[in-house]
Design an enzyme around this catalytic site. Structure first.
Site, PDB file in Angstrom:
ATOM      1  N   MET A   1      55.122 -20.388  37.550  1.00  0.00           N
ATOM      2  CA  MET A   1      54.420 -21.646  37.290  1.00  0.00           C
ATOM      3  C   MET A   1      53.032 -21.360  36.722  1.00  0.00           C
ATOM      4  O   MET A   1      52.162 -22.241  36.714  1.00  0.00           O
ATOM      5  CB  MET A   1      54.339 -22.479  38.570  1.00  0.00           C
ATOM      6  CG  MET A   1      55.735 -22.873  39.067  1.00  0.00           C
ATOM      7  SD  MET A   1      55.770 -24.343  40.086  1.00  0.00           S
ATOM      8  CE  MET A   1      54.751 -23.833  41.448  1.00  0.00           C
TER       9      MET A   1
ATOM     10  N   HIS B   1      52.691 -11.694  40.017  1.00  0.00           N
ATOM     11  CA  HIS B   1      53.485 -11.943  38.808  1.00  0.00           C
ATOM     12  C   HIS B   1      53.528 -10.695  37.927  1.00  0.00           C
ATOM     13  O   HIS B   1      54.563 -10.380  37.330  1.00  0.00           O
ATOM     14  CB  HIS B   1      52.873 -13.098  38.002  1.00  0.00           C
ATOM     15  CG  HIS B   1      52.787 -14.407  38.721  1.00  0.00           C
ATOM     16  ND1 HIS B   1      51.591 -14.944  39.118  1.00  0.00           N
ATOM     17  CD2 HIS B   1      53.748 -15.281  39.111  1.00  0.00           C
ATOM     18  CE1 HIS B   1      51.810 -16.111  39.708  1.00  0.00           C
ATOM     19  NE2 HIS B   1      53.103 -16.333  39.735  1.00  0.00           N
TER      20      HIS B   1
ATOM     21  N   ARG C   1      47.774 -20.717  44.579  1.00  0.00           N
ATOM     22  CA  ARG C   1      47.057 -21.732  45.365  1.00  0.00           C
ATOM     23  C   ARG C   1      45.823 -21.164  46.077  1.00  0.00           C
ATOM     24  O   ARG C   1      44.990 -21.935  46.548  1.00  0.00           O
ATOM     25  CB  ARG C   1      47.997 -22.373  46.389  1.00  0.00           C
ATOM     26  CG  ARG C   1      49.049 -23.289  45.754  1.00  0.00           C
ATOM     27  CD  ARG C   1      49.834 -24.039  46.819  1.00  0.00           C
ATOM     28  NE  ARG C   1      50.772 -24.998  46.255  1.00  0.00           N
ATOM     29  CZ  ARG C   1      52.025 -24.680  45.881  1.00  0.00           C
ATOM     30  NH1 ARG C   1      52.475 -23.456  46.039  1.00  0.00           N
ATOM     31  NH2 ARG C   1      52.815 -25.608  45.367  1.00  0.00           N
TER      32      ARG C   1
HETATM   33  P1  AMP Z   1      55.003 -19.052  41.267  1.00  0.00           P
HETATM   34  O1  AMP Z   1      54.307 -18.946  39.949  1.00  0.00           O
HETATM   35  O2  AMP Z   1      54.080 -19.130  42.432  1.00  0.00           O
HETATM   36  O3  AMP Z   1      56.107 -20.077  41.279  1.00  0.00           O
HETATM   37  O4  AMP Z   1      55.732 -17.659  41.457  1.00  0.00           O
HETATM   38  C1  AMP Z   1      56.571 -17.129  40.475  1.00  0.00           C
HETATM   39  C2  AMP Z   1      57.262 -15.928  41.047  1.00  0.00           C
HETATM   40  O5  AMP Z   1      56.299 -14.975  41.463  1.00  0.00           O
HETATM   41  C3  AMP Z   1      58.119 -16.262  42.266  1.00  0.00           C
HETATM   42  O6  AMP Z   1      59.304 -15.475  42.224  1.00  0.00           O
HETATM   43  C4  AMP Z   1      57.233 -15.838  43.400  1.00  0.00           C
HETATM   44  O7  AMP Z   1      57.950 -15.468  44.572  1.00  0.00           O
HETATM   45  C5  AMP Z   1      56.555 -14.626  42.801  1.00  0.00           C
HETATM   46  N1  AMP Z   1      55.309 -14.346  43.504  1.00  0.00           N
HETATM   47  C6  AMP Z   1      54.312 -15.220  43.781  1.00  0.00           C
HETATM   48  N2  AMP Z   1      53.351 -14.611  44.503  1.00  0.00           N
HETATM   49  C7  AMP Z   1      53.756 -13.331  44.699  1.00  0.00           C
HETATM   50  C8  AMP Z   1      53.203 -12.203  45.381  1.00  0.00           C
HETATM   51  N3  AMP Z   1      52.033 -12.265  46.011  1.00  0.00           N
HETATM   52  N4  AMP Z   1      53.914 -11.050  45.364  1.00  0.00           N
HETATM   53  C9  AMP Z   1      55.108 -10.978  44.731  1.00  0.00           C
HETATM   54  N5  AMP Z   1      55.676 -11.995  44.075  1.00  0.00           N
HETATM   55  C10 AMP Z   1      55.012 -13.161  44.058  1.00  0.00           C
END
Ligand code: AMP
Length: 285
Positions: free
Chosen positions: A28, A35, A185
């Site tokens: 996102m 990421h 966040r």
């Molecule tokens: P998001 O942009 O928050 O929807 O996350 C996109 C992807 O990155 C999802 O697969 C999350 O689980 C992964 N992700 C987010 N934060 C972390 C983190 N701290 N460590 C590893 N993967 C992450």
């Protein structure tokens, strides 16, 4: 060269002759080192890497969480380029959900508990958008973070049940030096809330050490987490869970693979984290 594209049509065109295997990293945006780790793993294991940046309105159950979700596409594209990503798909909402869109992908029991219980409709939104992404990209592999442990389980279930050939790969949680799991966040935390936020990790590790010392009562492990959270006045726990690592059902006695997880509010920001526990002779989940 990283290509940034917007439409479904451009995406299909960009991938039609792309070298395989293709690795997909759905995000996102507001990209951070978590990421980056997913992009690096995808880059190492695939000939073509696709990152999607889409703040998916259907997975938000609070309007302000959606409108205030941090966005900075230029910065995100620069990060993806640094990581050698081939294609960034950053579509407008109507490109993902065209006029008349009227389908929902809904995963059953796994998606009803924990985050699914606390955020009604959240996993329907996640499963629906990821099914669209898997279908459009036709990826050989897709990379997700352990940070969102239930999400990756729900997506794996969805892909298996719908016979989608994309292999779902789970990557370790990337943390700040003080243990806070990286999250887009986190930018919303005040300095005081940011200082308090590592309490999530401390709570999980307290339960883990009780488990390592032989504790097998799930209530005792829940209490260990609650006791640590209670030491931080800014932390308002939403749930603490000791669940079966395969079904996510709450446990009484701990045996086999387990997922410790929690959701905590710090001011207006809701944070989640988790810690898997596995006996050394448990079959890998
Ligand atoms: P998001 O942009 O928050 O929807 O996350 C996109 C992807 O990155 C999802 O697969 C999350 O689980 C992964 N992700 C987010 N934060 C972390 C983190 N701290 N460590 C590893 N993967 C992450």
């Amino acid at each position: 060269m990283t290509r940034v594209i917007r439409t479904r049509e451009e995406l299909r065109e960009a991938l039609s002759g792309a070298p395989r295997p293709v690795g997909l990293v759905p995000t996102m945006g507001w990209l951070h080192d978590g990421h980056r780790a997913l992009m690096q793993r995808a880059g190492a294991e695939n000939a073509t890497t696709v990152v999607t940046i889409f703040v998916n309105p259907r997975q938000f159950n609070e309007a302000t969480d959606y409108t205030q979700y941090p966005r900075n596409e230029a910065r995100d594209v620069a990060i993806a380029a640094e990581e050698g990503v081939d294609v960034v798909w950053a579509p407008p909402v109507e490109e993902v959900y065209p006029p008349g869109f009227d389908t929902r992908v809904s995963v059953g029991a796994l998606a009803q508990v924990l985050e699914g219980g606390a955020r009604p409709g959240h996993f329907d939104g996640v499963a629906t958008v990821v099914a669209i992404l898997f279908s459009l990209v036709g990826a050989d592999r897709a990379y997700f973070g352990q940070k969102d442990a239930q999400q990756v389980m729900v997506i794996r279930r969805m892909a298996r049940d719908l016979a989608i050939g994309t292999q779902v790969v789970t990557c370790p949680t990337i943390r700040e030096r003080d243990g806070l799991a990286m999250s887009s966040r986190n930018v919303h935390l005040s300095p005081e809330e940011r200082a308090a936020a590592p309490v999530l990790r401390r709570a999980l590790l307290a339960a883990r050490s009780r488990w390592e010392a032989g504790e097998r009562s799930a209530d005792a492990l829940r209490a260990a987490m609650q006791d640590i959270l209670a030491t931080e006045p800014l932390a308002h726990p939403e749930y603490v869970s000791v669940a079966d690592g395969t079904t996510l059902g709450e446990l009484e006695a701990v045996a086999g693979p387990v997922l410790l997880s929690l959701a905590v509010r710090l001011g207006a920001t809701r944070l989640i984290d988790n810690e898997p526990l596995a006996e050394s002779n448990d079959a890998p989940g």
